[in-house]
Design a protein around this motif. Structure first.
Motif, PDB file in Angstrom:
ATOM      1  N   ALA A  93      -8.285  -1.647  -6.914  1.00 26.00           N
ATOM      2  CA  ALA A  93      -8.657  -2.012  -8.287  1.00 26.00           C
ATOM      3  C   ALA A  93      -8.678  -0.782  -9.194  1.00 26.00           C
ATOM      4  O   ALA A  93      -8.112  -0.808 -10.301  1.00 26.00           O
ATOM      5  N   GLN A  94      -9.302   0.285  -8.744  1.00 23.08           N
ATOM      6  CA  GLN A  94      -9.397   1.495  -9.559  1.00 23.08           C
ATOM      7  C   GLN A  94      -8.031   2.069  -9.875  1.00 23.08           C
ATOM      8  O   GLN A  94      -7.747   2.425 -11.018  1.00 23.08           O
ATOM      9  N   ARG A  95      -7.178   2.128  -8.880  1.00 21.78           N
ATOM     10  CA  ARG A  95      -5.871   2.773  -9.064  1.00 21.78           C
ATOM     11  C   ARG A  95      -4.871   1.915  -9.825  1.00 21.78           C
ATOM     12  O   ARG A  95      -3.845   2.406 -10.276  1.00 21.78           O
ATOM     13  N   THR A  96      -5.173   0.622  -9.953  1.00 20.61           N
ATOM     14  CA  THR A  96      -4.306  -0.256 -10.740  1.00 20.61           C
ATOM     15  C   THR A  96      -4.968  -0.621 -12.075  1.00 20.61           C
ATOM     16  O   THR A  96      -4.452  -1.450 -12.813  1.00 20.61           O
ATOM     17  N   HIS A  97      -6.120  -0.001 -12.343  1.00 18.66           N
ATOM     18  CA  HIS A  97      -6.860  -0.231 -13.590  1.00 18.66           C
ATOM     19  C   HIS A  97      -7.238  -1.699 -13.764  1.00 18.66           C
ATOM     20  O   HIS A  97      -7.154  -2.260 -14.850  1.00 18.66           O
ATOM     21  N   GLU A 127       2.086   3.603  -2.567  1.00 18.12           N
ATOM     22  CA  GLU A 127       1.999   4.957  -3.126  1.00 18.12           C
ATOM     23  C   GLU A 127       1.023   4.988  -4.294  1.00 18.12           C
ATOM     24  O   GLU A 127       0.216   5.918  -4.411  1.00 18.12           O
ATOM     25  N   LEU A 128       1.088   3.979  -5.149  1.00 19.20           N
ATOM     26  CA  LEU A 128       0.199   3.905  -6.311  1.00 19.20           C
ATOM     27  C   LEU A 128      -1.266   3.862  -5.894  1.00 19.20           C
ATOM     28  O   LEU A 128      -2.110   4.536  -6.487  1.00 19.20           O
ATOM     29  N   VAL A 129      -1.571   3.076  -4.863  1.00 11.86           N
ATOM     30  CA  VAL A 129      -2.973   2.898  -4.458  1.00 11.86           C
ATOM     31  C   VAL A 129      -3.403   3.871  -3.364  1.00 11.86           C
ATOM     32  O   VAL A 129      -4.555   3.831  -2.928  1.00 11.86           O
ATOM     33  N   GLY A 130      -2.502   4.715  -2.907  1.00 16.63           N
ATOM     34  CA  GLY A 130      -2.861   5.729  -1.925  1.00 16.63           C
ATOM     35  C   GLY A 130      -3.083   5.216  -0.522  1.00 16.63           C
ATOM     36  O   GLY A 130      -3.915   5.738   0.219  1.00 16.63           O
ATOM     37  N   LYS A 131      -2.336   4.191  -0.162  1.00 18.38           N
ATOM     38  CA  LYS A 131      -2.435   3.612   1.183  1.00 18.38           C
ATOM     39  C   LYS A 131      -1.052   3.591   1.814  1.00 18.38           C
ATOM     40  O   LYS A 131      -0.043   3.545   1.120  1.00 18.38           O
ATOM     41  N   LEU A 133       6.152  -4.238  -8.415  1.00 20.65           N
ATOM     42  CA  LEU A 133       6.320  -3.106  -7.499  1.00 20.65           C
ATOM     43  C   LEU A 133       6.668  -3.596  -6.102  1.00 20.65           C
ATOM     44  O   LEU A 133       6.186  -4.645  -5.663  1.00 20.65           O
ATOM     45  N   SER A 134       7.463  -2.809  -5.412  1.00 23.55           N
ATOM     46  CA  SER A 134       7.707  -3.049  -3.993  1.00 23.55           C
ATOM     47  C   SER A 134       6.429  -2.705  -3.231  1.00 23.55           C
ATOM     48  O   SER A 134       5.531  -2.039  -3.769  1.00 23.55           O
ATOM     49  N   GLN A 135       6.360  -3.133  -1.980  1.00 16.30           N
ATOM     50  CA  GLN A 135       5.201  -2.742  -1.171  1.00 16.30           C
ATOM     51  C   GLN A 135       5.080  -1.233  -1.084  1.00 16.30           C
ATOM     52  O   GLN A 135       3.977  -0.686  -1.168  1.00 16.30           O
ATOM     53  N   ARG A 136       6.207  -0.565  -0.914  1.00 18.65           N
ATOM     54  CA  ARG A 136       6.185   0.895  -0.784  1.00 18.65           C
ATOM     55  C   ARG A 136       5.659   1.548  -2.067  1.00 18.65           C
ATOM     56  O   ARG A 136       4.790   2.427  -2.017  1.00 18.65           O
ATOM     57  N   LEU A 183      -1.215  -9.332  -7.407  1.00 17.15           N
ATOM     58  CA  LEU A 183      -1.394  -8.104  -8.180  1.00 17.15           C
ATOM     59  C   LEU A 183      -0.142  -7.244  -8.091  1.00 17.15           C
ATOM     60  O   LEU A 183       0.370  -6.773  -9.110  1.00 17.15           O
ATOM     61  N   ARG A 184       0.353  -7.058  -6.891  1.00 14.16           N
ATOM     62  CA  ARG A 184       1.568  -6.239  -6.704  1.00 14.16           C
ATOM     63  C   ARG A 184       2.737  -6.841  -7.461  1.00 14.16           C
ATOM     64  O   ARG A 184       3.474  -6.130  -8.157  1.00 14.16           O
TER      65      ARG A 184
END
Length: 93
Positions: A81-85, A53-57, A46-49, A40-41
């Motif tokens: 899932a929610q934050r990545t639609h 940030e996108l998923v709030g973790k 996207l980088s892990q960082r 998914l990433r």
């Protein structure tokens, strides 16, 4: 040791130890989750960082999930899932 011997040893240990069998099955689940989160990433490029940030973790949480070092909770997976639609689907096969 050949692959067949390793498979036989694992099967024997699973048969003789419920604790080993449960840990072995959980490791398989953790690996599937790790692969799915990494894919998914990567699909989002996207980088892990940035993904964290996108998923709030924290980035460290994403790293531990992707390495299979932790079992991601249903809540964490749902938030990802929610934050990545994306839709989270859990299946029994």
């Amino acid at each position: 040791m050949t692959l067949r011997k390793v498979d036989d040893l694992i099967a024997e240990k699973k048969q003789n130890s419920a604790k080993f069998a449960a840990a072995y099955e959980q490791a398989g689940v953790d690996l599937e989750i790790a692969i799915a989160v990494k894919q998914l990433r990567d699909s989002l490029d996207l980088s892990q960082r940035a993904f964290a940030e996108l998923v709030g973790k924290p980035q460290s949480t994403i790293a531990r999930i992707e390495s299979g070092a932790v079992t991601a909770s249903n809540q964490t997976l749902s938030e990802i899932a929610q934050r990545t639609h994306k839709q989270l689907r859990i299946q029994f096969i």
